[in-house]
Design a protein around this motif. Structure first.
Motif, PDB file in Angstrom:
ATOM      1  N   VAL A 195       0.852  -1.202   0.000  1.00 28.25           N
ATOM      2  CA  VAL A 195       0.000   0.000   0.000  1.00 28.25           C
ATOM      3  C   VAL A 195       0.888   1.253   0.000  1.00 28.25           C
ATOM      4  N   GLU A 196       1.961   1.189   0.791  1.00 28.18           N
ATOM      5  CA  GLU A 196       2.892   2.328   0.834  1.00 28.18           C
ATOM      6  C   GLU A 196       3.585   2.520  -0.517  1.00 28.18           C
ATOM      7  N   VAL A 197       3.981   1.404  -1.135  1.00 24.13           N
ATOM      8  CA  VAL A 197       4.657   1.502  -2.432  1.00 24.13           C
ATOM      9  C   VAL A 197       3.710   2.146  -3.457  1.00 24.13           C
ATOM     10  N   ALA A 198       2.458   1.638  -3.519  1.00 26.93           N
ATOM     11  CA  ALA A 198       1.508   2.165  -4.514  1.00 26.93           C
ATOM     12  C   ALA A 198       1.263   3.654  -4.286  1.00 26.93           C
ATOM     13  N   ARG A 199       1.174   4.050  -3.013  1.00 26.15           N
ATOM     14  CA  ARG A 199       0.973   5.480  -2.729  1.00 26.15           C
ATOM     15  C   ARG A 199       2.194   6.290  -3.150  1.00 26.15           C
ATOM     16  N   GLY A 200       3.374   5.748  -2.861  1.00 26.08           N
ATOM     17  CA  GLY A 200       4.614   6.443  -3.221  1.00 26.08           C
ATOM     18  C   GLY A 200       4.725   6.607  -4.736  1.00 26.08           C
ATOM     19  N   LEU A 201       4.359   5.557  -5.466  1.00 24.91           N
ATOM     20  CA  LEU A 201       4.419   5.635  -6.930  1.00 24.91           C
ATOM     21  C   LEU A 201       3.367   6.618  -7.450  1.00 24.91           C
ATOM     22  N   ALA A 202       2.156   6.535  -6.883  1.00 21.57           N
ATOM     23  CA  ALA A 202       1.074   7.420  -7.352  1.00 21.57           C
ATOM     24  C   ALA A 202       1.430   8.882  -7.111  1.00 21.57           C
ATOM     25  N   ALA A 203       2.101   9.142  -5.989  1.00 22.56           N
ATOM     26  CA  ALA A 203       2.503  10.527  -5.712  1.00 22.56           C
ATOM     27  C   ALA A 203       3.460  11.027  -6.775  1.00 22.56           C
ATOM     28  N   ARG A 204       4.088  10.095  -7.508  1.00 23.04           N
ATOM     29  CA  ARG A 204       5.029  10.483  -8.578  1.00 23.04           C
ATOM     30  C   ARG A 204       4.429  10.186  -9.957  1.00 23.04           C
ATOM     31  N   GLY A 205       3.100  10.050 -10.009  1.00 22.94           N
ATOM     32  CA  GLY A 205       2.407   9.942 -11.300  1.00 22.94           C
ATOM     33  C   GLY A 205       2.410   8.558 -11.928  1.00 22.94           C
ATOM     34  N   VAL A 206       2.733   7.509 -11.126  1.00 23.74           N
ATOM     35  CA  VAL A 206       2.728   6.134 -11.670  1.00 23.74           C
ATOM     36  C   VAL A 206       1.664   5.349 -10.893  1.00 23.74           C
ATOM     37  N   TYR A 207       0.621   4.915 -11.591  1.00 22.24           N
ATOM     38  CA  TYR A 207      -0.555   4.393 -10.898  1.00 22.24           C
ATOM     39  C   TYR A 207      -0.696   2.879 -11.031  1.00 22.24           C
ATOM     40  N   THR A 208      -0.672   2.206  -9.888  1.00 20.04           N
ATOM     41  CA  THR A 208      -0.929   0.762  -9.812  1.00 20.04           C
ATOM     42  C   THR A 208      -1.896   0.581  -8.635  1.00 20.04           C
ATOM     43  N   TYR A 209      -2.341  -0.663  -8.401  1.00 14.90           N
ATOM     44  CA  TYR A 209      -3.126  -0.922  -7.183  1.00 14.90           C
ATOM     45  C   TYR A 209      -2.376  -1.904  -6.286  1.00 14.90           C
ATOM     46  N   PRO A 210      -2.389  -1.687  -4.979  1.00 16.31           N
ATOM     47  CA  PRO A 210      -1.708  -2.621  -4.079  1.00 16.31           C
ATOM     48  C   PRO A 210      -2.619  -3.790  -3.710  1.00 16.31           C
ATOM     49  N   LEU A 211      -2.066  -4.994  -3.703  1.00 19.22           N
ATOM     50  CA  LEU A 211      -2.855  -6.172  -3.329  1.00 19.22           C
ATOM     51  C   LEU A 211      -3.418  -6.019  -1.910  1.00 19.22           C
ATOM     52  N   GLY A 212      -2.650  -5.340  -1.046  1.00 19.35           N
ATOM     53  CA  GLY A 212      -3.082  -5.189   0.353  1.00 19.35           C
ATOM     54  C   GLY A 212      -4.496  -4.640   0.497  1.00 19.35           C
ATOM     55  N   GLU A 213      -4.934  -3.809  -0.452  1.00 20.52           N
ATOM     56  CA  GLU A 213      -6.281  -3.240  -0.325  1.00 20.52           C
ATOM     57  C   GLU A 213      -7.368  -4.250  -0.677  1.00 20.52           C
ATOM     58  N   TYR A 214      -6.997  -5.357  -1.293  1.00 21.36           N
ATOM     59  CA  TYR A 214      -7.984  -6.367  -1.699  1.00 21.36           C
ATOM     60  C   TYR A 214      -8.224  -7.411  -0.615  1.00 21.36           C
ATOM     61  N   ARG A 215      -7.397  -7.367   0.437  1.00 25.51           N
ATOM     62  CA  ARG A 215      -7.524  -8.396   1.466  1.00 25.51           C
ATOM     63  C   ARG A 215      -8.737  -8.122   2.356  1.00 25.51           C
ATOM     64  N   VAL A 216      -9.301  -9.172   2.873  1.00 21.28           N
ATOM     65  CA  VAL A 216     -10.400  -9.019   3.834  1.00 21.28           C
ATOM     66  C   VAL A 216      -9.795  -9.139   5.233  1.00 21.28           C
ATOM     67  N   THR A 217      -9.250 -10.327   5.539  1.00 14.93           N
ATOM     68  CA  THR A 217      -8.570 -10.476   6.833  1.00 14.93           C
ATOM     69  C   THR A 217      -7.214 -11.161   6.680  1.00 14.93           C
ATOM     70  N   ARG A 218      -7.050 -11.885   5.561  1.00 11.06           N
ATOM     71  CA  ARG A 218      -5.881 -12.725   5.378  1.00 11.06           C
ATOM     72  C   ARG A 218      -4.595 -11.919   5.175  1.00 11.06           C
ATOM     73  N   ARG A 219      -3.487 -12.364   5.749  1.00 11.47           N
ATOM     74  CA  ARG A 219      -2.181 -11.725   5.470  1.00 11.47           C
ATOM     75  C   ARG A 219      -1.696 -12.240   4.128  1.00 11.47           C
ATOM     76  N   LEU A 220      -1.232 -11.361   3.290  1.00 15.27           N
ATOM     77  CA  LEU A 220      -0.807 -11.784   1.959  1.00 15.27           C
ATOM     78  C   LEU A 220       0.573 -11.234   1.686  1.00 15.27           C
ATOM     79  N   PRO A 221       1.332 -11.893   0.806  1.00 17.81           N
ATOM     80  CA  PRO A 221       2.616 -11.292   0.411  1.00 17.81           C
ATOM     81  C   PRO A 221       2.338  -9.959  -0.292  1.00 17.81           C
ATOM     82  N   SER A 222       3.365  -9.083  -0.304  1.00 13.72           N
ATOM     83  CA  SER A 222       3.185  -7.782  -0.955  1.00 13.72           C
ATOM     84  C   SER A 222       3.193  -7.939  -2.469  1.00 13.72           C
ATOM     85  N   ALA A 223       2.266  -7.261  -3.123  1.00 14.47           N
ATOM     86  CA  ALA A 223       2.210  -7.312  -4.589  1.00 14.47           C
ATOM     87  C   ALA A 223       1.482  -6.084  -5.121  1.00 14.47           C
TER      88      ALA A 223
END
Ligand SMILES: Cc1ncc(COP(=O)(O)O)c(C=O)c1O
Length: 495
Positions: free
Chosen positions: A433-461
């Motif tokens: 989530v931090e990476v995606a925000r950092g990239l978006a602040a510099r005009g590069v837009y992706t979505y972080p997998l972390g926002e798709y989780r409900v409760t499960r811990r997932l690797p970063s993607a």
């Protein structure tokens, strides 16, 4: 002691240089004093003559303002006895009004459901560039603009009631016929036009289904990770979400039946991970629905964009017991701005769905429905899909090549058989989530997998969309991502 009516004269400030006419200024200021309690009910106002000489305005200014205030219930005149403040407004307002309910932290909701909706809503970037890595961004250059313009033009001049009115709550008949033919063809169904209800996209379908099929408190099974806006539709009806894990065979049905009423699934291409649900899992989910008397909402939103391999049959087509509702959308196969989608429903759910849908959102713009009906019936969608598949396959290849060359130390991405994005699995321990925000602040837009989780811990993607960027621009676009990532890393190391 000055009477309230007397104080009125000193409290008024009329600006002769302002654009607003004097009678409007007088009206607004008197109204403000009454609502604010400075002029309590029963206060006798000075006579028109006094006001004319004290305020230096014409009689017609005073009379016009008084007449409007009287019509609105702020003043009352007694024949031969002057003008008084009426009790209609002033007696109703408590001396000390309670403050409004507090807004949630993110700003706009006062109910618990609204608050959770706002808090859990994804960060949606809206890049102004036509090219980005946003996972749902389609190729602007591939949009069939000339055909769409011609079809809109064909219907734009019509003034018949079927086009000018609200429209059939089920959707335009011609579009329902065209959609049934289309899904029977591309998804191997056997549905009739009567089972199709046109929606303004998948999101409207989720909202309507959540109202129609669930009571607050009913548990809903959602994929974890899973489509965010879809699950928010159910959550915002007061339904607790129970996340089910996703493995290489797709979403895993619960080992123990826990009374859940509905499961929202993406069998064709699990969103966001991209796996297709295996035949065994499909059978298990249908058995789950039949055992529990539960519903399955099959979100089939971009299954047509498959580059390799064959489609597996839909849950809808596999379930003769009619527990499945299929939700389709033209957002990814054509454009999300058209706001058109559809539900394929068991026969007995068609009328309730159409009624609820028209109450909640009214039918989509009939002009667009008419154009879409022709677009499908003339075979243009098939041609567009053929072109899009070829284009997107090339864009995916270019993206994977550029990522492999320029960012192998940051992430690993594997090819996908369908959809509009690849998963970029991060090698480092950064929070996605931090990476995606950092990239978006510099005009590069992706979505972080972390926002798709409900409760499960997932690797970063990161979800990295390929459809929105031309293959020949991919090396520079990935170069910008690499530079933005480096800059973000440097700035976060300094903090
Ligand atoms: C999993 C999934 N379902 C459905 C949709 C389509 O939603 P809509 O038709 O409301 O645009 C999307 C769009 O991003 C999606 O990712």
């Amino acid at each position: 002691m000055k009477s309230a009516g007397g104080r009125l004269l000193t409290g008024l400030e009329l600006d002769r240089a302002a654009d607003r006419p004097l009678h409007q200024q007088l009206h607004e200021q008197l109204k403000g004093q009454i609502l604010g309690g400075a002029l309590p009910s029963g206060t006798r106002l000075p006579s028109t003559r006094t006001l004319v000489s004290e305020l230096g305005v014409s009689r017609i200014t005073i009379v016009t303002a008084f007449e409007q205030l009287t019509a609105e219930g702020f003043l009352r005149s007694r024949a031969g006895d002057g003008t008084y403040v009426d009790s209609l407004w002033s007696d109703r307002a408590p001396a000390r009004p309670l403050p409004r309910p507090p807004l949630s932290e993110r700003g706009a909701a006062t109910s618990a459901r609204g608050t959770s909706l706002f808090t859990d809503a994804p960060h949606s970037w809206a890049p102004s560039e036509t090219e980005s890595f946003v996972a749902s961004q389609v190729a602007a250059s591939a949009f069939p603009a000339a055909a769409w313009k011609r079809l809109l033009g064909r219907h734009a001049g019509r003034t018949d009631q079927s086009l000018i009115g609200y429209g059939d709550p089920h959707g335009l008949r011609a579009l329902r016929e065209a959609i049934s033919e289309y899904v029977n063809d591309v998804r191997g169904l056997d549905c009739t036009p009567d089972q199709v209800v046109v929606t303004s996209g998948a999101q409207q379908a989720f909202n309507v289904l959540s109202v129609l099929l669930l009571d607050a408190g009913d548990t809903v099974l959602v994929e974890d990770p899973g489509h965010i806006s879809g699950r928010l539709a159910f959550q915002s009806q007061g339904c607790p979400l129970h996340g089910v894990p996703v493995d290489d065979d797709g979403a895993v049905p619960p080992a123990v039946d826990d009374g859940a009423r509905l499961a929202c699934l993406t069998p064709a291409r699990q969103h966001p991970l991209g796996v297709a649900m295996s035949p065994v899992r499909r059978a298990e989910w249908i058995a789950w629905a039949q055992r529990n008397g539960g519903w399955i909402v099959e979100d089939d939103c971009d299954s047509e964009l498959r580059y390799r391999g064959k489609h597996l049959p839909t849950l809808f087509g596999l379930d003769p017991s009619r527990h499945v509702i299929m939700v389709g959308s033209f957002s990814k196969v054509l454009s999300p701005s058209i706001r058109l989608g559809y539900c394929i429903l068991p026969e007995d759910l068609v009328e309730p769905f159409a009624t609820a849908s028209s109450v909640i959102g009214r039918p989509p713009a009939v002009l667009f429905q008419a154009a879409m009906a022709d677009f499908l019936a003339e075979g243009q969608m098939h041609a567009h899909l053929r072109r899009s598949r070829k284009l997107y396959a090339a864009r995916q290849e270019a993206l994977l090549e550029a990522l492999g060359q320029q960012l192998p130390y940051r992430l690993h991405a594997a090819p996908v058989d369908s959809g509009l994005h690849v998963m970029g699995w991060l090698h480092g321990a950064e929070d996605d989530v931090e990476v995606a925000r950092g990239l978006a602040a510099r005009g590069v837009y992706t979505y972080p997998l972390g926002e798709y989780r409900v409760t499960r811990r997932l690797p970063s993607a990161l979800l990295i969309g390929f459809a929105g960027t031309a293959a020949e621009h991919m090396p520079q676009a990935v170069g910008r991502m690499a530079a933005a990532w480096d800059a973000w890393e440097r700035s976060s190391a300094r903090r």
